[in-house]
Design a protein around this motif. Structure first.
Motif, PDB file in Angstrom:
ATOM      1  N   PHE A 165       1.356  -2.684  10.349  1.00 39.34           N
ATOM      2  CA  PHE A 165       1.361  -1.470  11.177  1.00 39.34           C
ATOM      3  C   PHE A 165       1.138  -0.238  10.308  1.00 39.34           C
ATOM      4  CE2 PHE A 165       3.352  -3.308  15.123  1.00 39.34           C
ATOM      5  CZ  PHE A 165       2.421  -2.780  15.988  1.00 39.34           C
ATOM      6  N   ALA A 166       1.820  -0.197   9.154  1.00 33.51           N
ATOM      7  CA  ALA A 166       1.681   0.974   8.290  1.00 33.51           C
ATOM      8  C   ALA A 166       0.225   1.129   7.834  1.00 33.51           C
ATOM      9  CB  ALA A 166       2.617   0.842   7.090  1.00 33.51           C
ATOM     10  N   ALA A 167      -0.401  -0.002   7.451  1.00 34.32           N
ATOM     11  CA  ALA A 167      -1.801   0.060   7.012  1.00 34.32           C
ATOM     12  C   ALA A 167      -2.703   0.488   8.166  1.00 34.32           C
ATOM     13  CB  ALA A 167      -2.228  -1.299   6.471  1.00 34.32           C
ATOM     14  N   SER A 168      -2.426  -0.065   9.357  1.00 38.86           N
ATOM     15  CA  SER A 168      -3.279   0.299  10.496  1.00 38.86           C
ATOM     16  C   SER A 168      -3.135   1.787  10.801  1.00 38.86           C
ATOM     17  CB  SER A 168      -2.919  -0.540  11.713  1.00 38.86           C
ATOM     18  OG  SER A 168      -1.737  -0.072  12.297  1.00 38.86           O
TER      19      SER A 168
ATOM     20  N   LEU B 243       0.442   7.981   1.290  1.00 39.15           N
ATOM     21  CA  LEU B 243       0.661   7.218   2.514  1.00 39.15           C
ATOM     22  C   LEU B 243       0.323   5.739   2.333  1.00 39.15           C
ATOM     23  CD1 LEU B 243       1.536   7.943   5.371  1.00 39.15           C
ATOM     24  CD2 LEU B 243      -0.817   8.452   5.936  1.00 39.15           C
ATOM     25  N   GLU B 244      -0.617   5.454   1.417  1.00 37.01           N
ATOM     26  CA  GLU B 244      -1.087   4.079   1.280  1.00 37.01           C
ATOM     27  C   GLU B 244      -0.096   3.193   0.535  1.00 37.01           C
ATOM     28  OE1 GLU B 244      -5.355   3.389   0.707  1.00 37.01           O
ATOM     29  OE2 GLU B 244      -5.429   5.466   0.004  1.00 37.01           O
TER      30      GLU B 244
ATOM     31  N   LEU C   5      -7.480   0.120  -0.792  1.00 40.29           N
ATOM     32  CA  LEU C   5      -6.097  -0.326  -0.990  1.00 40.29           C
ATOM     33  C   LEU C   5      -5.453  -0.680   0.348  1.00 40.29           C
ATOM     34  CD1 LEU C   5      -3.721  -0.733  -2.940  1.00 40.29           C
ATOM     35  CD2 LEU C   5      -3.050   1.616  -2.449  1.00 40.29           C
ATOM     36  N   THR C   6      -5.701   0.179   1.355  1.00 37.34           N
ATOM     37  CA  THR C   6      -5.098  -0.058   2.658  1.00 37.34           C
ATOM     38  C   THR C   6      -5.660  -1.320   3.299  1.00 37.34           C
ATOM     39  OG1 THR C   6      -4.594   2.246   2.998  1.00 37.34           O
ATOM     40  CG2 THR C   6      -4.888   0.935   4.969  1.00 37.34           C
TER      41      THR C   6
ATOM     42  N   GLY D  43     -16.986   0.170   7.514  1.00 35.74           N
ATOM     43  CA  GLY D  43     -17.099   1.166   6.470  1.00 35.74           C
ATOM     44  C   GLY D  43     -15.771   1.558   5.868  1.00 35.74           C
ATOM     45  N   ILE D  44     -14.667   1.130   6.496  1.00 34.65           N
ATOM     46  CA  ILE D  44     -13.351   1.546   5.989  1.00 34.65           C
ATOM     47  C   ILE D  44     -13.061   0.890   4.641  1.00 34.65           C
ATOM     48  CG2 ILE D  44     -11.797  -0.218   6.933  1.00 34.65           C
ATOM     49  CD1 ILE D  44     -10.892   3.138   7.899  1.00 34.65           C
ATOM     50  N   SER D  45     -13.764  -0.239   4.348  1.00 39.70           N
ATOM     51  CA  SER D  45     -13.480  -0.959   3.103  1.00 39.70           C
ATOM     52  C   SER D  45     -13.807  -0.116   1.877  1.00 39.70           C
ATOM     53  CB  SER D  45     -14.277  -2.262   3.065  1.00 39.70           C
ATOM     54  OG  SER D  45     -15.640  -1.975   3.237  1.00 39.70           O
TER      55      SER D  45
END
Lengths: 480, 121, 236
Positions: A347-350, A452-453, A374-375, A367-369
């Motif tokens: 949940f935190a990563a999402s 945050l990550e 890290l997330t 594209g988020i990769s």
């Protein structure tokens, strides 16, 4: 002063009150500092349980049945430790999360304090009426936290959650009334030998009422209907708290009463029924998770499925050989720990990805990769734990549970667990595949506060390294 | 049957009525009222079952007092939510049938999104 | 028969069965193993610091429940606050209500009743020690006085709690928590175990603090929600 038990209750209440005094949107620093102190207190308490065995505490000095007793055994120690290991990174996460969404905080911090106090007391309480007060405190804190988001979706979810939680605790309290009427006591320790001697209609009905009340709160299929909207619609730090911890609290109560006070009533047909509902939850939850278009709803349905695994524990510990039951119990507890860590991380990563995308939609993940490696790695680690692949804690849990099922010859649960693992791979890879695609040209990611990550990664890392410390966890479990 | 058990029996009836209402009634305010009836039934059961041999037992009385306070708190929270929902959507309904509930929710959510969209224009 | 009415019928049948089983269970209640706690309460009453058994249970034997329960009330207030500050409320104009002739009667009776209610609250607090009464009843009367003042237009509704009101709301709760912490430092150092000589005083302090704070919190439930709230659509 040396006894950590009373401070684990007083301290969170105190910082809850103080952060309310500071006002809305304040109190984060007090909260994080106090959560660190609480973690130290829990470590002290667990140390005492391991070295001296089960701890008892008579609040008010009266002792049961006149007063309220607290007690901490191995299972309670594991749950307390788990709670604090999860809640501290989530507290830090929430602090940075709300730096993106200053208005959204509301009275998050005081509610978190009360929630922490309620969970601590719930795990330690030995008194079914005191437990009622703690589940109400926990339930109202959870509902209030869901409502913070303040949009139509979350208010509808919060109202439904509130009504379910009130129905659940009401039904539970009706069971308490019957028990008090029968025996004149609400202390679990006092009741245990009494119930062993005779099982009347009233006690049987009380057991059913209390079980159903707690099942409603635990969201076992078919009582899961409120969960996805509540966990998926809340603000992300809240979703993580609810999925990782709040669900576990009512499950813990079911498990504790099953093994303790209601053991004479815990028969094979009931256990098979709970296991069967768990199996349906695994299959239904996983399929529904795969069909979601929103990331947080996918994770919420994954919680519905994972709750199913917890309930597979009941057929594996009821009226089987003591060896098989012990292995199953160990597997079940590791599963609880692994799920709490992995789900909080997921949940935190999402939440980080959604902040960056600006919208909760799996299709936009491509594209988020390259943007948040890290997330995404955190999400993948947590996903591997949920699937139960080596070398994660989830693997140890499933290995132990499968071994136990093989020993007691209950092959059907082996099939369910393996199928569940494959299905969870399905929905995890659905997210990962989309995230690894190249970004669409028009997609603009927003910058995210880097600290945050890290809490999310820490949680996922703990779920991975759980396999290396699982011996220590089982040591604590066996201590009381 | 001793005379005091009649209170517990009435409590049981109230409890069941409350549970039924909480599940079946579509209007949220009625659900909140049903919850309070359910609560009253439970409290009556607690006190009624505690009174053996016509001696009043202070322990269930104190428990009921605790329960009442919790019920008041829950009612206040529920009313605040219902009021907020009415503010957002103009409705205070919930539909017992799950399928239509999901549809209502979707409709409400799209309504809100449209509104947000209008506001940002 | 439609799906919905089938479901309704099922729920009603289920509830009726549950009710019948409950009554059966109540009538068949086993009493052989019954522990009679009321006797134990009366036997220990001298050491609790109060003379009324229910007050003794509420604030001494099971005082821990009460500590958590007052937190539930504050928690609900937090939830209410979070839900009200997001609404733009339209204050029911007091002047409009004041022009109604019947309203004068309400204002007049509020002016007479509120001082009496405050007195009654004090009385309830004081008698809780030896007869029915105590902090919760007193707080309810205080809150009712607040509601009456608000309805008669003498006291405005609340939007957000100022620092002073927040301090008032938690004053009694903090006092209770403080006394709970103090018991850890007094002999024998057990949570909420009052020394016999101090028990009466501790309970009185807790009850007095709770009367004030719970009165404010309960009044807050009404005063925070009493403004007219318009649906955004209608408003625009």
């Amino acid at each position: 002063m040396s006894d950590p038990i009373p401070w684990l209750i007083l301290l969170p209440l105190l910082w809850g009150l103080l952060s309310f005094l500071l006002g809305a949107r304040r109190g984060d620093q007090v909260a994080v500092v106090c959560l660190v102190i609480q973690l130290a207190l829990v470590a002290l308490l667990v140390g005492q349980v391991v070295s001296e065995g089960r701890q008892y505490y008579a609040v008010g000095g009266w002792g049961a049945p006149l007063g309220i007793n607290l007690h901490v055994d191995g299972l309670a120690s594991v749950m307390l430790l788990l709670t604090h290991v999860v809640i501290l990174p989530l507290g830090i996460y929430a602090r940075y999360y709300f730096s993106h969404d200053v208005k959204g905080v509301g009275y998050f911090w005081p509610m978190l304090g009360f929630m922490s106090a309620a969970i601590n007391t719930l795990f330690m309480s030995d008194d079914i009426f005191n437990i009622y007060v703690t589940i109400e405190l926990l339930g109202l804190a959870a509902v209030g936290l869901v409502g913070i988001a303040g949009n139509t979706e979350s208010i509808l979810a919060a109202i439904r959650y509130l009504l379910v939680t009130l129905l659940g605790s009401g039904v539970y309290l009706a069971g308490v009334a019957l028990i008090y009427g029968s025996y004149g006591s609400v202390s679990l320790t006092v009741l245990e030998p009494l119930i062993e001697n005779e099982v009347s209609v009233a006690v049987f009905l009380a057991a059913i009422l209390m079980l159903v009340g707690l099942l409603l709160k635990t969201a076992l299929f078919p009582f899961h209907f409120w969960l996805p909207s509540a966990h998926g619609g809340a603000l992300t730090p809240v979703s993580a708290l609810l999925s990782a911890l709040v669900i576990k609290a009512s499950f813990y109560l079911i498990l504790r009463m099953w093994l303790g006070v209601y053991a004479p009533l815990a028969t094979i047909p009931t256990a098979q029924l709970l296991g069967g509902l768990g199996a349906v939850a695994i299959l239904w939850g996983s399929v529904m998770a795969f069909n979601q278009t929103r990331l947080k709803m996918l994770i919420a349905y994954s919680t519905v499925a994972q709750i199913g695994y917890f309930f597979l524990l009941f057929p594996l510990i009821t009226e089987v050989g003591s060896g098989a039951a012990e292995i199953a119990m160990q597997g079940g507890v590791i599963q609880l720990v692994a799920h709490a860590l992995a789900k909080a991380a997921m949940f935190a990563a999402s939440g980080v990805m959604i902040l960056s995308m600006g919208k909760d939609n799996i299709a936009l993940l491509s594209g988020i990769s390259s943007r948040l490696p890290l997330t995404l790695f955190t999400f993948a680690l947590a996903g591997v734990t949920l699937m139960g692949l080596p070398p994660t804690g989830g693997f140890i849990a499933k290995w132990l549970m499968v071994s136990s099922a093989v020993i007691s010859g209950q092959w059907i649960w082996v099939v369910v667990m393996i199928l569940g693992g494959l299905l969870s791979a399905g929905y995890v890879f659905k997210v990962l595949r989309q995230a690894l695609l190249p970004a669409a040209a028009e997609m603009k990611f927003r910058p995210v506060n880097p600290p945050l990550e890290w809490p999310a990664f820490l949680l996922a890392f703990m779920s991975l390294s759980l396999s290396f410390v699982s011996g220590n966890v089982l040591n604590i479990l066996g201590a009381g | 049957m001793t005379g005091t058990l009649i209170y517990a029996c009435v409590g049981a009836v109230l409890f069941v009525c409350g549970v039924t209402g909480l599940i079946l009634l579509p209007h949220l305010l009625r659900k909140v009222l049903a919850f309070n009836i359910m609560g009253s039934g439970i409290f009556l059961m607690l006190v009624g079952l505690g009174q053996h041999d016509n001696i009043s037992d202070p322990i269930p009385q104190a428990m009921v007092l605790t329960g009442i306070v919790v019920a008041v708190a829950a009612t206040a929270l529920a009313l605040a939510f219902v009021r907020r929902l009415f503010y957002l959507t103009g409705k205070a309904q919930s539909v017992a049938n799950l399928k239509s509930l999901d549809q209502t929710e979707e409709k409400l959510i799209t309504m809100e999104r449209n509104k947000e969209g209008d506001a940002s224009k | 028969m439609s799906m919905k009415s089938l479901l309704n019928t099922l729920v009603i049948i289920f509830s009726a069965t549950l009710g019948a089983t409950l009554i059966w269970a109540i009538l068949e209640l086993p009493l052989s193993n019954h522990i009679h706690l009321s006797g134990q309460v009366l036997a220990q009453l001298d050491t609790t610091g109060v003379r009324h058994p229910t007050t003794a249970v509420l604030l001494n034997f099971r005082g821990f429940d009460t500590l958590l329960e007052v937190m539930v009330l504050l928690l609900a207030l937090l939830g209410v606050l979070d839900q009200t500050k997001k609404c733009t409320q339209k204050n029911l104009s007091i002047s409009i209500r004041l022009t109604q002739s019947y309203f004068q009667t309400l204002v007049w009776s509020a002016r007479v009743l509120v001082p009496v209610m405050v007195l009654v609250a004090g009385y309830l607090l004081a008698v809780g020690e030896y007869q029915p009464g105590g902090a919760f009843q007193a707080a309810a009367v205080l809150a009712a006085a607040g509601v009456l003042l608000n309805l008669s237009g003498l006291f405005p509704s609340w939007r957000e709690l100022s620092w002073g009101f927040r301090a008032g709301c938690i004053f009694g709760l903090l006092l209770f928590l403080l006394i709970a912490a103090i018991t850890l430092f007094l002999s024998p150092g057990v949570l909420l175990q009052y020394p016999i000589t101090l028990a009466g005083m501790f309970i009185l302090i807790i009850e007095a603090g709770l009367t004030l704070s719970l009165g404010l919190i309960l009044a807050g439930f009404f005063l925070l929600l009493s403004d007219e709230v318009n649906n955004k659509e209608v408003d625009e």
